[in-house]
Scaffold this motif. Structure first.
Motif, PDB file in Angstrom:
ATOM      1  N   ARG A  19     -46.260 -38.975  68.199  1.00 34.67           N
ATOM      2  CA  ARG A  19     -47.558 -39.594  67.875  1.00 34.67           C
ATOM      3  C   ARG A  19     -47.530 -40.157  66.462  1.00 34.67           C
ATOM      4  O   ARG A  19     -48.019 -41.253  66.210  1.00 34.67           O
ATOM      5  N   LYS A  20     -46.995 -39.380  65.535  1.00 32.68           N
ATOM      6  CA  LYS A  20     -46.955 -39.832  64.143  1.00 32.68           C
ATOM      7  C   LYS A  20     -46.010 -41.016  63.983  1.00 32.68           C
ATOM      8  O   LYS A  20     -46.333 -41.993  63.306  1.00 32.68           O
ATOM      9  N   ARG A  21     -44.846 -40.935  64.606  1.00 31.63           N
ATOM     10  CA  ARG A  21     -43.881 -42.032  64.506  1.00 31.63           C
ATOM     11  C   ARG A  21     -44.477 -43.302  65.103  1.00 31.63           C
ATOM     12  O   ARG A  21     -44.348 -44.381  64.532  1.00 31.63           O
ATOM     13  N   GLU A  22     -45.127 -43.164  66.262  1.00 36.30           N
ATOM     14  CA  GLU A  22     -45.660 -44.356  66.917  1.00 36.30           C
ATOM     15  C   GLU A  22     -46.812 -44.966  66.129  1.00 36.30           C
ATOM     16  O   GLU A  22     -46.984 -46.181  66.123  1.00 36.30           O
ATOM     17  N   TYR A  23     -47.569 -44.115  65.466  1.00 35.21           N
ATOM     18  CA  TYR A  23     -48.663 -44.624  64.614  1.00 35.21           C
ATOM     19  C   TYR A  23     -48.086 -45.504  63.503  1.00 35.21           C
ATOM     20  O   TYR A  23     -48.533 -46.633  63.285  1.00 35.21           O
ATOM     21  N   ILE A 160     -48.015 -53.282  54.602  1.00 34.07           N
ATOM     22  CA  ILE A 160     -47.755 -52.109  55.433  1.00 34.07           C
ATOM     23  C   ILE A 160     -48.062 -50.832  54.648  1.00 34.07           C
ATOM     24  O   ILE A 160     -48.749 -49.936  55.146  1.00 34.07           O
ATOM     25  N   PHE A 161     -47.591 -50.756  53.421  1.00 31.68           N
ATOM     26  CA  PHE A 161     -47.847 -49.542  52.638  1.00 31.68           C
ATOM     27  C   PHE A 161     -49.340 -49.359  52.380  1.00 31.68           C
ATOM     28  O   PHE A 161     -49.848 -48.236  52.427  1.00 31.68           O
ATOM     29  N   GLU A 162     -50.046 -50.475  52.167  1.00 35.97           N
ATOM     30  CA  GLU A 162     -51.509 -50.390  51.992  1.00 35.97           C
ATOM     31  C   GLU A 162     -52.163 -49.841  53.253  1.00 35.97           C
ATOM     32  O   GLU A 162     -52.970 -48.918  53.198  1.00 35.97           O
ATOM     33  N   ARG A 163     -51.782 -50.434  54.401  1.00 38.98           N
ATOM     34  CA  ARG A 163     -52.401 -50.027  55.663  1.00 38.98           C
ATOM     35  C   ARG A 163     -52.114 -48.573  55.980  1.00 38.98           C
ATOM     36  O   ARG A 163     -52.906 -47.888  56.623  1.00 38.98           O
ATOM     37  N   LEU A 164     -50.950 -48.077  55.568  1.00 39.80           N
ATOM     38  CA  LEU A 164     -50.603 -46.681  55.816  1.00 39.80           C
ATOM     39  C   LEU A 164     -51.337 -45.751  54.860  1.00 39.80           C
ATOM     40  O   LEU A 164     -51.353 -44.533  55.071  1.00 39.80           O
ATOM     41  N   GLY A 165     -51.931 -46.303  53.815  1.00 39.79           N
ATOM     42  CA  GLY A 165     -52.726 -45.483  52.905  1.00 39.79           C
ATOM     43  C   GLY A 165     -52.025 -45.118  51.609  1.00 39.79           C
ATOM     44  O   GLY A 165     -52.508 -44.254  50.870  1.00 39.79           O
ATOM     45  N   PHE A 166     -50.913 -45.767  51.307  1.00 36.74           N
ATOM     46  CA  PHE A 166     -50.251 -45.497  50.027  1.00 36.74           C
ATOM     47  C   PHE A 166     -51.001 -46.227  48.909  1.00 36.74           C
ATOM     48  O   PHE A 166     -51.371 -47.389  49.055  1.00 36.74           O
ATOM     49  N   THR A 167     -51.211 -45.522  47.802  1.00 33.02           N
ATOM     50  CA  THR A 167     -51.919 -46.137  46.678  1.00 33.02           C
ATOM     51  C   THR A 167     -51.066 -46.121  45.417  1.00 33.02           C
ATOM     52  O   THR A 167     -51.508 -46.562  44.363  1.00 33.02           O
ATOM     53  N   ASP A 168     -49.865 -45.589  45.515  1.00 33.55           N
ATOM     54  CA  ASP A 168     -49.076 -45.411  44.297  1.00 33.55           C
ATOM     55  C   ASP A 168     -47.641 -45.928  44.435  1.00 33.55           C
ATOM     56  O   ASP A 168     -46.747 -45.476  43.753  1.00 33.55           O
ATOM     57  N   TYR A 169     -47.447 -46.884  45.352  1.00 32.89           N
ATOM     58  CA  TYR A 169     -46.094 -47.424  45.532  1.00 32.89           C
ATOM     59  C   TYR A 169     -45.838 -48.523  44.491  1.00 32.89           C
ATOM     60  O   TYR A 169     -46.765 -49.172  44.015  1.00 32.89           O
ATOM     61  N   SER A 310     -35.602 -53.326  54.413  1.00 34.11           N
ATOM     62  CA  SER A 310     -35.514 -52.259  55.390  1.00 34.11           C
ATOM     63  C   SER A 310     -36.445 -51.120  54.964  1.00 34.11           C
ATOM     64  O   SER A 310     -36.353 -50.630  53.844  1.00 34.11           O
ATOM     65  N   LEU A 311     -37.361 -50.734  55.863  1.00 34.81           N
ATOM     66  CA  LEU A 311     -38.261 -49.629  55.546  1.00 34.81           C
ATOM     67  C   LEU A 311     -37.614 -48.323  55.985  1.00 34.81           C
ATOM     68  O   LEU A 311     -37.103 -48.226  57.093  1.00 34.81           O
ATOM     69  N   GLY A 312     -37.651 -47.312  55.140  1.00 34.73           N
ATOM     70  CA  GLY A 312     -37.095 -46.012  55.487  1.00 34.73           C
ATOM     71  C   GLY A 312     -38.109 -45.187  56.250  1.00 34.73           C
ATOM     72  O   GLY A 312     -38.866 -44.408  55.691  1.00 34.73           O
ATOM     73  N   LEU A 313     -38.116 -45.379  57.587  1.00 34.74           N
ATOM     74  CA  LEU A 313     -39.136 -44.724  58.413  1.00 34.74           C
ATOM     75  C   LEU A 313     -39.176 -43.212  58.200  1.00 34.74           C
ATOM     76  O   LEU A 313     -40.247 -42.621  58.059  1.00 34.74           O
ATOM     77  N   GLU A 314     -38.006 -42.571  58.187  1.00 38.07           N
ATOM     78  CA  GLU A 314     -37.977 -41.102  58.077  1.00 38.07           C
ATOM     79  C   GLU A 314     -38.599 -40.647  56.767  1.00 38.07           C
ATOM     80  O   GLU A 314     -39.332 -39.666  56.722  1.00 38.07           O
ATOM     81  N   MET A 320     -45.763 -39.003  54.127  1.00 37.92           N
ATOM     82  CA  MET A 320     -47.089 -38.995  54.744  1.00 37.92           C
ATOM     83  C   MET A 320     -47.447 -37.611  55.264  1.00 37.92           C
ATOM     84  O   MET A 320     -48.591 -37.170  55.177  1.00 37.92           O
ATOM     85  N   ASP A 321     -46.466 -36.902  55.788  1.00 35.72           N
ATOM     86  CA  ASP A 321     -46.683 -35.542  56.278  1.00 35.72           C
ATOM     87  C   ASP A 321     -47.073 -34.619  55.125  1.00 35.72           C
ATOM     88  O   ASP A 321     -48.057 -33.900  55.196  1.00 35.72           O
ATOM     89  N   GLU A 322     -46.275 -34.675  54.070  1.00 32.92           N
ATOM     90  CA  GLU A 322     -46.531 -33.796  52.928  1.00 32.92           C
ATOM     91  C   GLU A 322     -47.904 -34.071  52.318  1.00 32.92           C
ATOM     92  O   GLU A 322     -48.571 -33.162  51.838  1.00 32.92           O
TER      93      GLU A 322
END
Length: 432
Positions: A19-23, A160-169, A310-314, A320-322
């Motif tokens: 679920r998380k990967r597909e999101y 993509i990073f914005e949409r995922l919720g990153f604010t400090d990249y 290349s985005l490092g999915l893992e 995001m998990d942490e």
RNA sequence: GCGGCUAUAGUUCAGUGGUUAGAGCGCCUGAUUGUGGUUCAGGAUGUCGAGGGUUCGAAUCCCUCUAGCCGCCCCA
């Protein structure tokens, strides 16, 4: 007993992981599609000769090679790897892309913009956040040397990073040509250029003093090493890069884009801009890439310019998990919106019928398979975190009704079937 | 590739040479013959990672192997 662990460096993805990967993958695809990039997939394995020589000496060692089969496999007389193996698992997504472009130039648009999300394999030693099977999410733009290409790639990745919720990249940008100039301006011999870059690449890890020591260990004088490092530390002092200036001017001004003359990156095929995306609490990078105008030409046909990220999915998933960045419907995913009970084998047909009616109303419905005690069925529904249960037993069937229970509040009511379906449909749609 | 640590119930772990190997969580049964999540009572579960050795006796000590984790090297 045989070990039931997955093979070393590989993982099983359980439903919550998927679920998380597909999101994350869903957002990546949406954004890339919105920029006009098209999907590409290539085979899990390639002819060994397609991959050999593209990754340097080290890379060749880390490739998973596939043994020849049948008569072609002659172990007794084999003298070299190519006698034993003729195929290898995909090592990255860039070389297969270059092969596809060289092979199918006529079928592809003049400017080919593609994204590709597939696993790659490396016979590396596994470590934290490092696997032998892992996904890459590559986006590349083929056929143009314009800095607009770099700007668009950076813009899409940032979105993509914005949409995922990153604010400090932070995007760090450098230029291979500028790095070469830094090397020569510092008075380092051209033959030691690669050594200088390998050492510089470790700045985050081993610090200034460490880099100076490593530069000297690689045969560079203390003075030259000092000059080199002083360029790396200061974008003003370093030779200016026209490419970086152009790319930055094309992007909406942002403090998330940083000119960083210390950025090196290992891969040798980069020829122009190099890019890396970092967040403060992760030692490595979330994404990386650059321009590689020479790679496609290595297949001996046309020389075609290219640039990609290349985005490092893992790693994105780990961070995001942490940080708990997944929305609740992803983090607390459930297999179904509602479970229908079976209280008697005689009434199982009615259970299936009700489930079908609920599905027709757009709900995700699971059916309890055994005619167990109701308590057991409720307990099971609770363990799945299914929010609603439809109890359908003899008494409900006699009245033509269904008992609808909300497991989160414990409330329940007896409803006409169609009302129960309507109510559930509304409740779930409200949630979504 | 190098160094260190670990391997005991489904799971997390305790158990430093001496009867029959324990605990928390989870699981099963019942209190509640049609009501879960809380509670209470009861119950089941182990080739002590594999193989060899030392010993009257080994989960415990030694060796080998395998697997996992943490550093270093390298990489995403």
């Amino acid at each position: 007993m045989a070990s039931t662990n997955p093979a070393r460096g590989t993982r099983d993805f359980l439903p919550a992981d998927i679920r998380k990967r597909e999101y994350v993958i869903g957002i990546i695809k949406e954004v890339y599609e919105s920029y006009g990039f098209e999907p590409l997939e290539t085979p899990a394995f390639e002819n060994l000769e397609t991959l050999t020589g593209k990754y340097g000496e080290e890379g060749g060692q880390l490739m998973f090679k596939i043994l020849k089969r049948g008569e072609k496999l002659d172990i007794a007389n084999a003298k070299k790897v190519a006698d034993l193996a003729d195929l290898a698992l995909r090592y990255d997504l860039t070389v297969p892309l270059a092969r596809v472009v060289a092979d199918k130039r006529d079928k592809l648009p003049k400017f080919f913009k593609r994204y590709q999300i597939q696993p790659v394999w490396r016979a590396d030693r596994p470590a934290r956040g490092r696997y032998r099977e892992f996904y890459q999410c590559d986006v590349d733009s083929i056929g143009s040397t314009s800095p607009l290409v770099e700007a668009e790639l950076i813009s899409a990745a940032a979105e993509i990073f914005e949409r995922l919720g990153f604010t400090d990249y932070v995007f760090r940008l450098n230029d291979r040509k500028r790095l070469s100039k830094m090397v020569s301006d510092a008075g380092i011999e051209a033959s030691l250029e690669t050594d200088a870059m390998v050492a510089l690449d470790k700045l985050d890890k081993i610090g200034e003093e460490g880099v100076l020591n490593e530069l000297q260990a690689r045969g560079i004088s203390r003075e030259a090493a000092g000059r080199f490092l002083s360029f790396a530390k200061d974008p003003e002092a370093a030779p200016q890069s026209e490419t970086i200036a152009k790319v930055v001017s094309l992007l909406r001004s942002s403090d998330r884009i940083k000119d960083d003359p210390s950025l090196a990156r290992g891969l040798s095929y980069y020829t122009g801009m190099i890019i890396e995306v970092n967040v403060p609490d992760l030692p490595g990078s979330l994404a990386g890439g650059g321009r590689y105008d020479g790679l496609i030409g290595m297949f001996g046909k046309e020389q075609i310019p290219a640039c990609g990220i290349s985005l490092g999915l893992e790693r994105i998933l780990v961070v995001m998990d942490e940080r708990g960045m997944f929305p609740p419907e992803v983090a607390d995913s459930t297999p179904a919106d509602v479970m229908v009970t079976v209280l008697d084998e005689e009434t199982a047909a009615e259970t299936i019928k009700l489930a079908a009616e609920l599905r027709a109303a757009g709900l995700r419905v699971t059916v309890y398979p055994d005619a167990d005690k109701l308590g057991k069925q409720l307990k099971y529904a609770d363990s799945l975190k299914v929010p609603y249960v439809c109890v359908l037993g003899e008494s409900e069937l006699a009245e033509g009704k269904v008992t609808l229970k909300d497991l989160r509040t414990g409330e329940q009511e007896s409803l006409e079937r169609e009302n129960a379906i309507k109510k559930l449909g509304a409740a779930i749609r409200w949630k979504a």
